[in-house]
Design an enzyme around this catalytic site. Sequence first.
Site, PDB file in Angstrom:
ATOM      1  N   LYS A 183       0.840  -1.199   0.000  1.00 33.42           N
ATOM      2  CA  LYS A 183       0.000   0.000   0.000  1.00 33.42           C
ATOM      3  C   LYS A 183       0.876   1.249   0.000  1.00 33.42           C
ATOM      4  O   LYS A 183       1.350   1.697   1.036  1.00 33.42           O
ATOM      5  CB  LYS A 183      -0.936   0.044   1.209  1.00 33.42           C
ATOM      6  N   GLY A 235       6.763   4.757   8.378  1.00 32.44           N
ATOM      7  CA  GLY A 235       6.044   6.028   8.418  1.00 32.44           C
ATOM      8  C   GLY A 235       6.243   6.701   9.759  1.00 32.44           C
ATOM      9  O   GLY A 235       7.239   6.478  10.451  1.00 32.44           O
ATOM     10  N   SER A 236       5.256   7.513  10.142  1.00 34.56           N
ATOM     11  CA  SER A 236       5.401   8.320  11.358  1.00 34.56           C
ATOM     12  C   SER A 236       4.918   7.558  12.594  1.00 34.56           C
ATOM     13  O   SER A 236       4.137   6.598  12.495  1.00 34.56           O
ATOM     14  CB  SER A 236       4.571   9.599  11.205  1.00 34.56           C
ATOM     15  N   GLU A 257       9.183   0.841  11.129  1.00 31.58           N
ATOM     16  CA  GLU A 257      10.330   1.694  10.754  1.00 31.58           C
ATOM     17  C   GLU A 257       9.834   3.127  10.803  1.00 31.58           C
ATOM     18  O   GLU A 257       9.102   3.555   9.901  1.00 31.58           O
ATOM     19  CB  GLU A 257      10.801   1.359   9.325  1.00 31.58           C
ATOM     20  N   CYS A 291      14.212  10.021   6.771  1.00 30.46           N
ATOM     21  CA  CYS A 291      14.062   9.645   8.176  1.00 30.46           C
ATOM     22  C   CYS A 291      15.366   9.713   8.945  1.00 30.46           C
ATOM     23  O   CYS A 291      15.388   9.996  10.122  1.00 30.46           O
ATOM     24  CB  CYS A 291      13.489   8.237   8.245  1.00 30.46           C
ATOM     25  N   GLU A 390      10.545  15.723  15.118  1.00 28.55           N
ATOM     26  CA  GLU A 390      10.995  15.574  13.733  1.00 28.55           C
ATOM     27  C   GLU A 390      10.321  16.648  12.873  1.00 28.55           C
ATOM     28  O   GLU A 390       9.095  16.762  12.883  1.00 28.55           O
ATOM     29  CB  GLU A 390      10.592  14.178  13.241  1.00 28.55           C
TER      30      GLU A 390
HETATM   31  P1  NAD Z   1       2.643   8.678   7.545  1.00 25.69           P
HETATM   32  O1  NAD Z   1       2.739   7.990   8.845  1.00 25.69           O
HETATM   33  O2  NAD Z   1       1.741   9.843   7.425  1.00 25.69           O
HETATM   34  O3  NAD Z   1       2.170   7.654   6.397  1.00 25.69           O
HETATM   35  C1  NAD Z   1       2.856   6.456   6.171  1.00 25.69           C
HETATM   36  C2  NAD Z   1       1.925   5.475   5.481  1.00 25.69           C
HETATM   37  O4  NAD Z   1       0.863   5.134   6.386  1.00 25.69           O
HETATM   38  C3  NAD Z   1       1.254   6.007   4.216  1.00 25.69           C
HETATM   39  O5  NAD Z   1       1.186   4.973   3.267  1.00 25.69           O
HETATM   40  C4  NAD Z   1      -0.148   6.367   4.704  1.00 25.69           C
HETATM   41  O6  NAD Z   1      -1.116   6.365   3.683  1.00 25.69           O
HETATM   42  C5  NAD Z   1      -0.378   5.241   5.698  1.00 25.69           C
HETATM   43  N1  NAD Z   1      -1.442   5.509   6.674  1.00 25.69           N
HETATM   44  C6  NAD Z   1      -1.993   6.693   7.030  1.00 25.69           C
HETATM   45  N2  NAD Z   1      -2.925   6.498   7.984  1.00 25.69           N
HETATM   46  C7  NAD Z   1      -2.965   5.172   8.226  1.00 25.69           C
HETATM   47  C8  NAD Z   1      -3.720   4.349   9.115  1.00 25.69           C
HETATM   48  N3  NAD Z   1      -4.640   4.870   9.938  1.00 25.69           N
HETATM   49  N4  NAD Z   1      -3.485   3.021   9.128  1.00 25.69           N
HETATM   50  C9  NAD Z   1      -2.537   2.478   8.312  1.00 25.69           C
HETATM   51  N5  NAD Z   1      -1.799   3.200   7.438  1.00 25.69           N
HETATM   52  C10 NAD Z   1      -2.015   4.533   7.398  1.00 25.69           C
HETATM   53  O7  NAD Z   1       4.118   9.057   7.141  1.00 25.69           O
HETATM   54  P2  NAD Z   1       4.610   9.864   5.860  1.00 25.69           P
HETATM   55  O8  NAD Z   1       4.301  11.306   6.042  1.00 25.69           O
HETATM   56  O9  NAD Z   1       4.165   9.189   4.637  1.00 25.69           O
HETATM   57  O10 NAD Z   1       6.191   9.625   5.972  1.00 25.69           O
HETATM   58  C11 NAD Z   1       6.991  10.366   6.817  1.00 25.69           C
HETATM   59  C12 NAD Z   1       7.370   9.595   8.061  1.00 25.69           C
HETATM   60  O11 NAD Z   1       7.945   8.334   7.716  1.00 25.69           O
HETATM   61  C13 NAD Z   1       8.451  10.327   8.834  1.00 25.69           C
HETATM   62  O12 NAD Z   1       8.187  10.220  10.207  1.00 25.69           O
HETATM   63  C14 NAD Z   1       9.711   9.569   8.450  1.00 25.69           C
HETATM   64  O13 NAD Z   1      10.775   9.711   9.365  1.00 25.69           O
HETATM   65  C15 NAD Z   1       9.199   8.173   8.380  1.00 25.69           C
HETATM   66  N6  NAD Z   1      10.090   7.315   7.577  1.00 25.69           N
HETATM   67  C16 NAD Z   1      10.787   6.327   8.212  1.00 25.69           C
HETATM   68  C17 NAD Z   1      11.659   5.526   7.487  1.00 25.69           C
HETATM   69  C18 NAD Z   1      12.457   4.427   8.153  1.00 25.69           C
HETATM   70  O14 NAD Z   1      12.931   3.546   7.449  1.00 25.69           O
HETATM   71  N7  NAD Z   1      12.631   4.440   9.458  1.00 25.69           N
HETATM   72  C19 NAD Z   1      11.810   5.715   6.109  1.00 25.69           C
HETATM   73  C20 NAD Z   1      11.082   6.732   5.500  1.00 25.69           C
HETATM   74  C21 NAD Z   1      10.212   7.523   6.240  1.00 25.69           C
END
Ligand code: NAD
Length: 486
Positions: A183, A235-236, A257, A291, A390
């Site tokens: 996804k 993600g976050s 992650e 990240c 962050e």
């Molecule tokens: P986000 O958490 O907003 O979204 C991440 C993913 O989760 C997206 O695909 C989003 O559509 C999905 N999502 C949103 N709501 C959801 C829910 N209720 N249930 C399940 N999935 C849901 O993050 P973002 O803005 O896309 O990315 C930025 C964040 O990701 C930053 O915090 C960054 O540090 C982190 N990140 C971490 C790594 C790592 O490897 N540690 C790598 C890249 C980014």
Amino acid sequence: MPMTAPPLEVLPDPHLLVGDERISTSSGGWHEHRYAATGTATRRVPLAGDAEIDAAVRAARAAAPAWAALPRDNRRRLLLAVAELIRTNADELTTTTVIENATPVSLAAHSPHLTADLFEYNAGWADKIGGTVEATWPVPAFDYTVEEPYGVIGVIIPWNGPLASIGMVVAPALAAGNCVVLKPPELAPWTSLRFGELLLEAGIPPGVVSVVPGGPSAGEALTSHPGIDKLHFTGSGATARRVLAGAQQNLTPVCLELGGKSANLIFADADLPAAVQQAVGGIVQLAGQTCLSGTRVIAEDSVYDAVVDMAVDILSQLTVGDPFDADTHMGPVVSAAAADRIMSMIERARTECRVVMGGERMSGEFAAGYYIPPTVLADVDNDSYIAQNEVFGPVLALLRFSDAAEAVRLANDTPYGLAAYVWGKDLQHTHRVVAELAAGNVWVNGFFGIPPSVPFGGVKASGYGRTGGREGIREFTRPKNVWIAL
Ligand code: NAD
């Protein structure tokens, strides 16, 4: 100079890939994707709803037994064929990446090759995952442990580097014998959709990977689906909590992650130009939306002012601009909402520290896009909001320390623990500092990316589980122990 118009003809037709079916209408509604450099609409993306997530999970479950049973050398060859196709289509994937999240083309051009490297590396594991023979007592027995795939993995990735996420997560999941429901987010669906097409072209059987772009409701449908055997979320932290809430319904295991606020420790004996160059690179690369950037620079008192001056000097010479221009170092942030969020963090920081560079939205030819200039904040207090949270934008926070104990205390004093960077020529001292740092990955005196062979991941609020290397493969297998009486 006007911005280069994005060549939209490279984008795959908007669709969801479920098995080998391309679905162009969907129950989850639509998202209007925008090119971040100009704010103009590109194409509308159909978003997966409950029905499409369910269909993708069913397709994966149907494909899983045959994929797990495929002779290992066949699986290796198929993953190598995927890598080859990614390389053959690298130019088109690069252009797609630039349109998708406005990564400057000079940086985006590495992305397909990095993903191909990850597929090649993980293809090598496909025929090497085995097991162990165990000692048993008190009766004679033959006891062995075999590493088996989970079955179906739900993979949720962020928008900032979909191709890299695919290489780091989907490649090992497949190598270990799992099927995947991928996804990608609505903000950046295009490279994932193209990747889905390349998989089928490479001969990966339909259903082994489905690609279902979507927003929060698609994510929730996936995390709470009983047909998912394991979730891998990047993600976050805020979203991770919702992922865990979905996963608890079926007790689905999760790998997380997450984000970071990584410390970049610069000791007085460091190679200062190299240290500062790397530190500012963290906010220039993808406009600070990575990240693992070391965006919290903590420099020793005696070199602090020099570090601030060098950071401003280097950043003043960089080009912020058109992502399609090969000379551009830094582009916009991903969306209007991201730009507003970052600006509000800068505004709040203004009252807590000294803004020595940047800090205002860019105007003129940049006004229609989501441009924020490199922003340098000095005399930052580690307890302040900007030091603890962050930003995920082009903002460098500079703090000072007077001895190693204070450096370590400040480095560890955030909720996060993803990466850390240490700069200093006295390696004995540096090793002692590294041992004290709460971080999943530490780079000393340099940063050249993450080789496919090393584990990457966080501690504390940066998550758990690892991608990359042997550990990354282990995330996608589970042990079965067999005891046979002799
Ligand atoms: P986000 O958490 O907003 O979204 C991440 C993913 O989760 C997206 O695909 C989003 O559509 C999905 N999502 C949103 N709501 C959801 C829910 N209720 N249930 C399940 N999935 C849901 O993050 P973002 O803005 O896309 O990315 C930025 C964040 O990701 C930053 O915090 C960054 O540090 C982190 N990140 C971490 C790594 C790592 O490897 N540690 C790598 C890249 C980014």
